[in-house]
Design a protein around this motif. Structure first.
Motif, short mmCIF file in Angstrom:
data_model
loop_
_atom_site.label_atom_id
_atom_site.label_comp_id
_atom_site.label_asym_id
_atom_site.label_seq_id
_atom_site.Cartn_x
_atom_site.Cartn_y
_atom_site.Cartn_z
N GLU A 29 0.83 -1.22 0.00
CA GLU A 29 0.00 0.00 0.00
C GLU A 29 0.86 1.26 0.00
N LYS A 30 2.02 1.19 0.61
CA LYS A 30 2.96 2.30 0.55
C LYS A 30 3.69 2.31 -0.80
N ARG A 31 4.02 1.12 -1.25
CA ARG A 31 4.83 0.99 -2.47
C ARG A 31 4.10 1.51 -3.71
N VAL A 32 2.79 1.26 -3.77
CA VAL A 32 2.05 1.67 -4.96
C VAL A 32 2.01 3.19 -5.10
N ILE A 33 1.88 3.88 -3.98
CA ILE A 33 1.84 5.34 -4.03
C ILE A 33 3.19 5.89 -4.47
N LYS A 34 4.25 5.33 -3.93
CA LYS A 34 5.61 5.75 -4.32
C LYS A 34 5.83 5.52 -5.81
N PHE A 35 5.41 4.35 -6.32
CA PHE A 35 5.62 4.04 -7.73
C PHE A 35 4.82 4.95 -8.65
N PHE A 36 3.56 5.14 -8.33
CA PHE A 36 2.73 5.99 -9.18
C PHE A 36 3.24 7.42 -9.20
N GLU A 37 3.73 7.91 -8.08
CA GLU A 37 4.26 9.27 -8.04
C GLU A 37 5.57 9.37 -8.83
N GLU A 38 6.35 8.30 -8.81
CA GLU A 38 7.63 8.32 -9.53
C GLU A 38 7.44 8.34 -11.05
N VAL A 39 6.43 7.63 -11.52
CA VAL A 39 6.28 7.51 -13.00
C VAL A 39 5.31 8.50 -13.59
N HIS A 40 4.60 9.27 -12.75
CA HIS A 40 3.64 10.23 -13.28
C HIS A 40 3.87 11.61 -12.64
#
Length: 320
Positions: free
Chosen positions: A309-320
Motif C-alpha cells: 500500500e505504501k509501495r504503490v503510491i511511491k511508484f505511481f508518483e515516480e512515474v507520473h
C-alpha cells in the motif's frame, strides 16, 4: 528495467509466508471505511458492480483496484489499499468482478484471469462519465494478471492510463496451478474449491442444461473446475488452453505503460515461471521487485498499512 531491490523486511512472525498470507486474508480488518456502489451495464447484457471511495481533496486521479480469485471489493487488501490511496489524493474505483459483488451475474460466463474486456469496459466508463484525466490500475493475484495482460495486449491503451501495479501475480497460470495442487497449499485449495463449487451450483440453477450434477462431482481440484467450467464457459478448449492463452507472461514484452510487479519469494502460490526476470530486464517500462518475504497478498506493515500500500503510491508518483 533492472530488477528493483526490495526493502521489505517484516517482523519475525511475518517472515513466514503462510502466516503472512493467512493474517492478511483472515485476520486483518479495516474499520469505518465507506464505499459508494455503482452498477454499470456491459455490452453483452451483463453487469459489473463498482465500489467507489474518494479523496478528501478534489482530484482528477483515479486508481482502479482489481481483486483476486473469489475476492471482492470489501476484502481487507482492497479496502486497505483504497484507504491509503484516498489519503494520498486518489479517488478509487474497486471492481467486483462478475459474480463477486454478492449477486450472481446474468450470463453463463463469469470472470477469469484473462477477461480484460471487462477491465476495458470499466476504463471506458470512467473516461465517458467521470472527470478523471489520470487513470492507474492496481491488481492483486488474478487481478494482477488481468492488469498486466491488459497493458501488454494488442490494443490502443488510452492516454489517460498512466501506470499499473500488480501484486502477488501468477504470471504463468499453469505454473501457479501446479503449486496450488501441492500438499503445502491444501488448506487454500480447499477454501477456493468450496467457494467455486458453491458458485457452480448457483450457475446450475440458472443454466441446468449446461451444468450437470455429474460435472459438479468431478470438481476435485482447482484445475478440474477450470476444465469443467472456466474453459467451457469462456471459449477455451480446456484448462491448459485457458492457462496458456491468459497468462500475462507472454504479454509482458509488449507493455509500453510503466508497470510494477511485486512478488514474494515465499509466496506459496507462485512457481518459478512467475518471476519474470528476463522480461523485466528487456523492457524499460516493466519494473520487477522480488521481495524475500510477503507471502501471497500479505506484506504486513505497521499501523495496519501494508508494504504494498505504501509501495504503490511511491511508484505511481515516480512515474507520473
Amino acid at each position: 528495467m533492472p530488477i528493483t531491490t526490495s526493502s521489505y523486511n517484516p517482523p519475525f512472525l511475518f517472515k513466514n509466508g503462510h502466516f503472512s498470507t493467512i493474517y492478511a486474508g483472515i485476520w486483518r480488518k479495516i474499520a469505518d471505511f465507506d464505499q459508494k456502489r455503482e452498477r454499470i451495464e456491459l455490452a453483452d447484457g451483463d453487469f459489473i458492480d463498482l465500489d467507489w471511495s474518494f479523496s478528501k481533496t478534489p482530484t482528477q486521479k483515479v486508481v482502479i483496484l482489481i481483486h483476486g480469485l473469489e475476492g471482492n471489493a470489501q476484502r481487507a487488501y482492497i479496502v486497505g489499499s483504497a484507504q491509503q490511496l484516498n489519503r494520498n489524493g486518489y479517488d478509487v474505483c474497486a471492481i467486483n468482478l462478475r459474480t463477486c459483488s454478492g449477486e450472481s451475474n446474468r450470463l453463463y460466463r463469469s470472470y477469469h484471469s484473462g477477461a480484460t474486456e471487462d477491465l476495458d469496459a470499466v476504463i471506458q466508463h470512467i473516461l465517458a462519465n467521470k472527470s478523471h484525466v489520470a487513470i492507474f490500475i492496481k491488481g492483486f493475484s488474478l487481478g494482477g494478471n488481468l492488469t498486466l495482460k491488459y497493458l501488454g495486449e494488442d490494443r490502443a491503451i488510452p492516454k489517460e492510463v498512466k501506470a499499473g501495479m500488480a501484486v502477488s501475480v501468477p504470471c504463468s497460470l499453469y505454473s501457479s496451478c501446479k503449486e496450488l495442487l501441492k500438499s503445502k497449499n491444501i488448506p487454500y485449495a480447499i477454501r477456493f474449491k468450496k467457494n467455486l463449487v458453491e458458485k457452480l451450483k448457483q450457475k446450475q440453477k440458472l443454466f441446468p442444461e449446461k451444468i450437470s450434477d455429474a460435472d459438479i462431482k468431478k470438481v476435485i481440484t482447482l484445475k478440474d473446475f477450470d476444465d469443467i467450467y472456466t474453459s467451457r464457459a469462456h471459449g477455451f478448449k480446456d484448462a491448459l488452453d485457458y492457462y496458456e492463452q491468459c497468462s500475462c507472461l507472454q504479454f509482458l514484452p509488449e507493455i509500453n505503460t510503466p508497470a510494477l510487479i511485486l512478488n514474494a519469494r515465499n509466496d506459496s502460490f507462485l512457481g518459478p515461471e512467475c518471476f519474470p526476470v528476463k522480461e523485466a530486464e528487456q523492457n524499460d517500462n516493466l519494473f520487477l521487485e522480488i521481495s524475500k518475504y510477503g507471502g501471497h497478498v500479505g506484506y504486513y506493515g505497521s499501523k495496519n498499512i501494508t508494504y504494498n500500500e505504501k509501495r504503490v503510491i511511491k511508484f505511481f508518483e515516480e512515474v507520473h
